[in-house]
Motif scaffolding. Structure first.
Motif, PDB file in Angstrom:
ATOM      1  N   PRO A  40      -9.635 -50.809  47.136  1.00 10.29           N
ATOM      2  CA  PRO A  40      -9.778 -51.838  46.089  1.00 10.29           C
ATOM      3  C   PRO A  40      -8.616 -51.821  45.102  1.00 10.29           C
ATOM      4  CG  PRO A  40     -11.851 -50.661  46.421  1.00 10.29           C
ATOM      5  CD  PRO A  40     -10.800 -49.909  47.187  1.00 10.29           C
ATOM      6  N   ASP A  41      -8.122 -52.986  44.766  1.00 10.93           N
ATOM      7  CA  ASP A  41      -7.020 -53.089  43.813  1.00 10.93           C
ATOM      8  C   ASP A  41      -7.414 -52.589  42.430  1.00 10.93           C
ATOM      9  OD1 ASP A  41      -5.383 -54.207  45.753  1.00 10.93           O
ATOM     10  OD2 ASP A  41      -5.925 -56.274  45.222  1.00 10.93           O
ATOM     11  N   ALA A  42      -8.696 -52.630  42.114  1.00 10.11           N
ATOM     12  CA  ALA A  42      -9.160 -52.233  40.781  1.00 10.11           C
ATOM     13  C   ALA A  42      -9.135 -50.723  40.576  1.00 10.11           C
ATOM     14  CB  ALA A  42     -10.572 -52.760  40.544  1.00 10.11           C
ATOM     15  N   LEU A  43      -8.943 -49.952  41.650  1.00  7.08           N
ATOM     16  CA  LEU A  43      -8.997 -48.497  41.563  1.00  7.08           C
ATOM     17  C   LEU A  43      -7.655 -47.879  41.931  1.00  7.08           C
ATOM     18  CD1 LEU A  43     -12.422 -47.884  43.378  1.00  7.08           C
ATOM     19  CD2 LEU A  43     -12.019 -48.228  40.926  1.00  7.08           C
ATOM     20  N   ASP A  44      -7.279 -46.797  41.250  1.00  9.15           N
ATOM     21  CA  ASP A  44      -6.065 -46.088  41.645  1.00  9.15           C
ATOM     22  C   ASP A  44      -6.362 -45.232  42.874  1.00  9.15           C
ATOM     23  OD1 ASP A  44      -7.233 -43.647  40.811  1.00  9.15           O
ATOM     24  OD2 ASP A  44      -6.225 -43.677  38.875  1.00  9.15           O
ATOM     25  N   ASP A  45      -5.360 -44.513  43.356  1.00 16.73           N
ATOM     26  CA  ASP A  45      -5.516 -43.781  44.613  1.00 16.73           C
ATOM     27  C   ASP A  45      -6.636 -42.745  44.548  1.00 16.73           C
ATOM     28  OD1 ASP A  45      -3.421 -45.217  45.709  1.00 16.73           O
ATOM     29  OD2 ASP A  45      -1.918 -43.642  45.346  1.00 16.73           O
ATOM     30  N   ALA A  46      -6.695 -41.971  43.475  1.00 15.98           N
ATOM     31  CA  ALA A  46      -7.722 -40.939  43.360  1.00 15.98           C
ATOM     32  C   ALA A  46      -9.109 -41.548  43.284  1.00 15.98           C
ATOM     33  CB  ALA A  46      -7.449 -40.058  42.143  1.00 15.98           C
ATOM     34  N   GLU A  47      -9.249 -42.619  42.536  1.00 14.33           N
ATOM     35  CA  GLU A  47     -10.542 -43.296  42.432  1.00 14.33           C
ATOM     36  C   GLU A  47     -10.940 -43.917  43.764  1.00 14.33           C
ATOM     37  OE1 GLU A  47      -9.950 -44.565  37.716  1.00 14.33           O
ATOM     38  OE2 GLU A  47      -9.371 -45.922  39.346  1.00 14.33           O
ATOM     39  N   ALA A  48      -9.972 -44.520  44.440  1.00 14.82           N
ATOM     40  CA  ALA A  48     -10.267 -45.136  45.738  1.00 14.82           C
ATOM     41  C   ALA A  48     -10.690 -44.084  46.754  1.00 14.82           C
ATOM     42  CB  ALA A  48      -9.048 -45.904  46.246  1.00 14.82           C
ATOM     43  N   ALA A  49     -10.049 -42.904  46.716  1.00 13.13           N
ATOM     44  CA  ALA A  49     -10.412 -41.837  47.639  1.00 13.13           C
ATOM     45  C   ALA A  49     -11.847 -41.380  47.422  1.00 13.13           C
ATOM     46  CB  ALA A  49      -9.463 -40.648  47.479  1.00 13.13           C
ATOM     47  N   ALA A  50     -12.337 -41.523  46.196  1.00 12.65           N
ATOM     48  CA  ALA A  50     -13.695 -41.082  45.864  1.00 12.65           C
ATOM     49  C   ALA A  50     -14.736 -42.182  46.009  1.00 12.65           C
ATOM     50  CB  ALA A  50     -13.720 -40.544  44.434  1.00 12.65           C
ATOM     51  N   LEU A  51     -14.329 -43.346  46.442  1.00 16.94           N
ATOM     52  CA  LEU A  51     -15.268 -44.471  46.525  1.00 16.94           C
ATOM     53  C   LEU A  51     -16.098 -44.478  47.792  1.00 16.94           C
ATOM     54  CD1 LEU A  51     -16.111 -47.287  45.211  1.00 16.94           C
ATOM     55  CD2 LEU A  51     -14.517 -48.293  46.854  1.00 16.94           C
ATOM     56  N   HIS A  52     -15.535 -43.988  48.888  1.00 20.97           N
ATOM     57  CA  HIS A  52     -16.089 -44.294  50.197  1.00 20.97           C
ATOM     58  C   HIS A  52     -17.433 -43.627  50.487  1.00 20.97           C
ATOM     59  CE1 HIS A  52     -16.092 -45.770  54.197  1.00 20.97           C
ATOM     60  NE2 HIS A  52     -15.689 -44.666  54.797  1.00 20.97           N
ATOM     61  N   ILE A  53     -17.457 -42.334  50.718  1.00 17.82           N
ATOM     62  CA  ILE A  53     -18.668 -41.677  51.206  1.00 17.82           C
ATOM     63  C   ILE A  53     -19.770 -41.650  50.154  1.00 17.82           C
ATOM     64  CG2 ILE A  53     -19.618 -39.518  52.094  1.00 17.82           C
ATOM     65  CD1 ILE A  53     -16.891 -38.959  53.345  1.00 17.82           C
ATOM     66  N   GLY A  54     -19.442 -41.192  48.943  1.00 14.80           N
ATOM     67  CA  GLY A  54     -20.466 -41.078  47.911  1.00 14.80           C
ATOM     68  C   GLY A  54     -21.090 -42.407  47.523  1.00 14.80           C
ATOM     69  N   TYR A  55     -20.266 -43.427  47.376  1.00 13.62           N
ATOM     70  CA  TYR A  55     -20.793 -44.731  46.966  1.00 13.62           C
ATOM     71  C   TYR A  55     -21.459 -45.461  48.124  1.00 13.62           C
ATOM     72  CZ  TYR A  55     -18.876 -44.433  42.282  1.00 13.62           C
ATOM     73  OH  TYR A  55     -18.646 -44.062  40.973  1.00 13.62           O
ATOM     74  N   GLN A  56     -20.931 -45.304  49.318  1.00 17.96           N
ATOM     75  CA  GLN A  56     -21.626 -45.887  50.468  1.00 17.96           C
ATOM     76  C   GLN A  56     -23.000 -45.227  50.636  1.00 17.96           C
ATOM     77  OE1 GLN A  56     -20.571 -47.676  53.706  1.00 17.96           O
ATOM     78  NE2 GLN A  56     -18.831 -48.685  52.749  1.00 17.96           N
ATOM     79  N   ALA A  71     -18.294 -52.577  37.132  1.00 20.79           N
ATOM     80  CA  ALA A  71     -19.661 -52.052  37.158  1.00 20.79           C
ATOM     81  C   ALA A  71     -19.717 -50.642  37.727  1.00 20.79           C
ATOM     82  CB  ALA A  71     -20.568 -52.979  37.962  1.00 20.79           C
ATOM     83  N   ILE A  72     -18.764 -50.303  38.592  1.00 22.70           N
ATOM     84  CA  ILE A  72     -18.656 -48.940  39.120  1.00 22.70           C
ATOM     85  C   ILE A  72     -17.206 -48.488  39.031  1.00 22.70           C
ATOM     86  CG2 ILE A  72     -20.635 -49.158  40.688  1.00 22.70           C
ATOM     87  CD1 ILE A  72     -18.623 -49.453  43.001  1.00 22.70           C
ATOM     88  N   LYS A  73     -17.020 -47.214  38.799  1.00 22.03           N
ATOM     89  CA  LYS A  73     -15.683 -46.623  38.746  1.00 22.03           C
ATOM     90  C   LYS A  73     -15.855 -45.126  38.960  1.00 22.03           C
ATOM     91  CE  LYS A  73     -11.585 -46.309  35.717  1.00 22.03           C
ATOM     92  NZ  LYS A  73     -10.659 -47.172  36.495  1.00 22.03           N
ATOM     93  N   PRO A  74     -15.394 -44.598  40.095  1.00 26.99           N
ATOM     94  CA  PRO A  74     -15.577 -43.176  40.357  1.00 26.99           C
ATOM     95  C   PRO A  74     -15.087 -42.304  39.205  1.00 26.99           C
ATOM     96  CG  PRO A  74     -14.792 -44.265  42.330  1.00 26.99           C
ATOM     97  CD  PRO A  74     -14.738 -45.288  41.226  1.00 26.99           C
ATOM     98  N   LEU A  75     -15.927 -41.352  38.824  1.00 29.68           N
ATOM     99  CA  LEU A  75     -15.601 -40.418  37.755  1.00 29.68           C
ATOM    100  C   LEU A  75     -14.736 -39.297  38.340  1.00 29.68           C
ATOM    101  CD1 LEU A  75     -15.937 -39.228  34.902  1.00 29.68           C
ATOM    102  CD2 LEU A  75     -18.070 -38.167  35.715  1.00 29.68           C
ATOM    103  N   VAL A  76     -13.438 -39.397  38.124  1.00 32.54           N
ATOM    104  CA  VAL A  76     -12.508 -38.384  38.620  1.00 32.54           C
ATOM    105  C   VAL A  76     -12.233 -37.416  37.470  1.00 32.54           C
ATOM    106  CG1 VAL A  76     -10.235 -37.926  39.590  1.00 32.54           C
ATOM    107  CG2 VAL A  76     -11.493 -39.985  40.274  1.00 32.54           C
TER     108      VAL A  76
END
Length: 334
Positions: free
Chosen positions: A102-118, A283-288
């Protein structure tokens, strides 16, 4: 290239070794990714211990969740194809399973989006059918898995109660948006949840902990409530008393997100579209909580295994870290 490898099973801080190895060669249907960021998950610790349901051949590189770049310049997120995981400069992934970062997230946030949020989205929406106005209880609400469920619950219009261990984690859970926070180290969880709900109990429980947390859940679940079993970070797998589920009229739902990749794979990109939309509107943003260099990966996995972290710890190759923060390198002592 540099990659962390596990040659024998044990605690991550003892068995992960940083080595110079050949760049992996993609098999048919795979793609080589330059790792931009790799999220640390509890399963990475279980892989090191040899306790995960998937046991890659030794030696292997852990790191199951990555944000990477393809040879043609696409920024993507993926589940790494073991044994060539993400705690390395390059990793492999299945080409058909790549998802746009997602363009709204930086690399670290994007890396944390997939498994936990799915996992959170499938657990709350597909399994528990969480509805706006219902009350959601999230165990380990300040952790990587729990923090995702808190954000997704709030985005769905639920009232969210977070259970945490310690004052620092309680502050994190409040910042995440929990409507009520229970510190299990200082409070009686059952009494506190009943007080917060006026004695009614909660409609949905999201439980990545197991053990005592599951037992507490059965005591605070409301009529026609749903307990979603996500994992057993406590190390204890509970044995449900089905007569209790019958008497109180609640459901116990298992959630194994990885099965959707083989049983109904079209649901995964559908979920990713929903998550991307939620991220785009904030509405969501991984807490890194930590971004560590590649040489700090072993110590990071150990901290996650020990339960001392909040949110997500992400390994970002190419960044600099404090001297002495690295785990054991090739030839070093454990």
């Amino acid at each position: 290239m540099q990659a962390w490898q596990v040659h024998e099973n044990g605690e991550p801080g003892e068995v992960m070794r940083l080595r110079d190895v050949d760049r992996p060669v993609p098999a048919e249907g795979q793609v080589l990714l330059t790792v931009r960021a790799a999220n640390v998950n509890f399963p990475d610790a279980l892989l090191c211990r040899g306790q995960y349901q998937v046991r890659p051949p030794l030696p292997f590189t852990p790191g199951v969740e990555v944000c990477g770049e393809t040879a043609d310049g696409r920024r993507v997120i993926a589940t790494a194809a073991l044994p060539h995981g993400g705690f390395a400069e390059y990793a492999l992934a299945d080409a058909a399973a790549l998802l746009p970062a997602p363009d709204a997230l930086d690399d670290a946030e994007a890396a944390a989006l997939h498994i936990g949020y799915q996992t959170g989205w499938f657990g709350l929406h597909r399994r528990a059918r969480l509805e706006a106005g219902e009350t959601l209880l999230v165990h380990a609400a300040a952790g990587g898995v729990g923090s995702a469920a808190v954000q997704l619950g709030k985005a769905a219009g639920a009232t969210v109660i977070g259970v945490v261990g310690g004052a620092d984690k309680a502050a994190v859970a409040r910042d995440l948006g929990c409507d009520a926070v229970v510190d299990r180290r200082a409070e009686d969880v059952v009494a506190a949840v009943k007080e917060a709900t006026g004695g009614r109990g909660v409609d949905v429980v999201y439980d990545p902990v197991g053990g005592d947390a599951y037992t507490q859940s059965t005591k605070v679940i409301a009529f026609e409530g749903r307990i979603v079993v996500v994992g057993f970070a406590s190390g204890t797998v509970p044995a449900p008393a089905l007569n209790h589920a019958l008497v109180k009229n609640y459901s116990v739902l298992g959630l194994h997100w990885g099965l959707y990749a083989t049983k109904d794979p079209k649901l995964i990109p559908h979920c990713h579209e929903r998550l991307t939309e939620l991220a785009a509107r904030g509405a969501i943003k991984p807490l890194v909580s930590e971004r560590v260099p590649l040489d700090g990966a072993a110590a990071a996995v150990q901290r996650v295994a020990d339960g001392t972290t909040t949110g997500r710890v992400v390994v970002v190759p190419g960044t600099d870290g404090p001297a002495g923060a690295a785990g054991p390198a090739e030839g070093g002592a454990a």
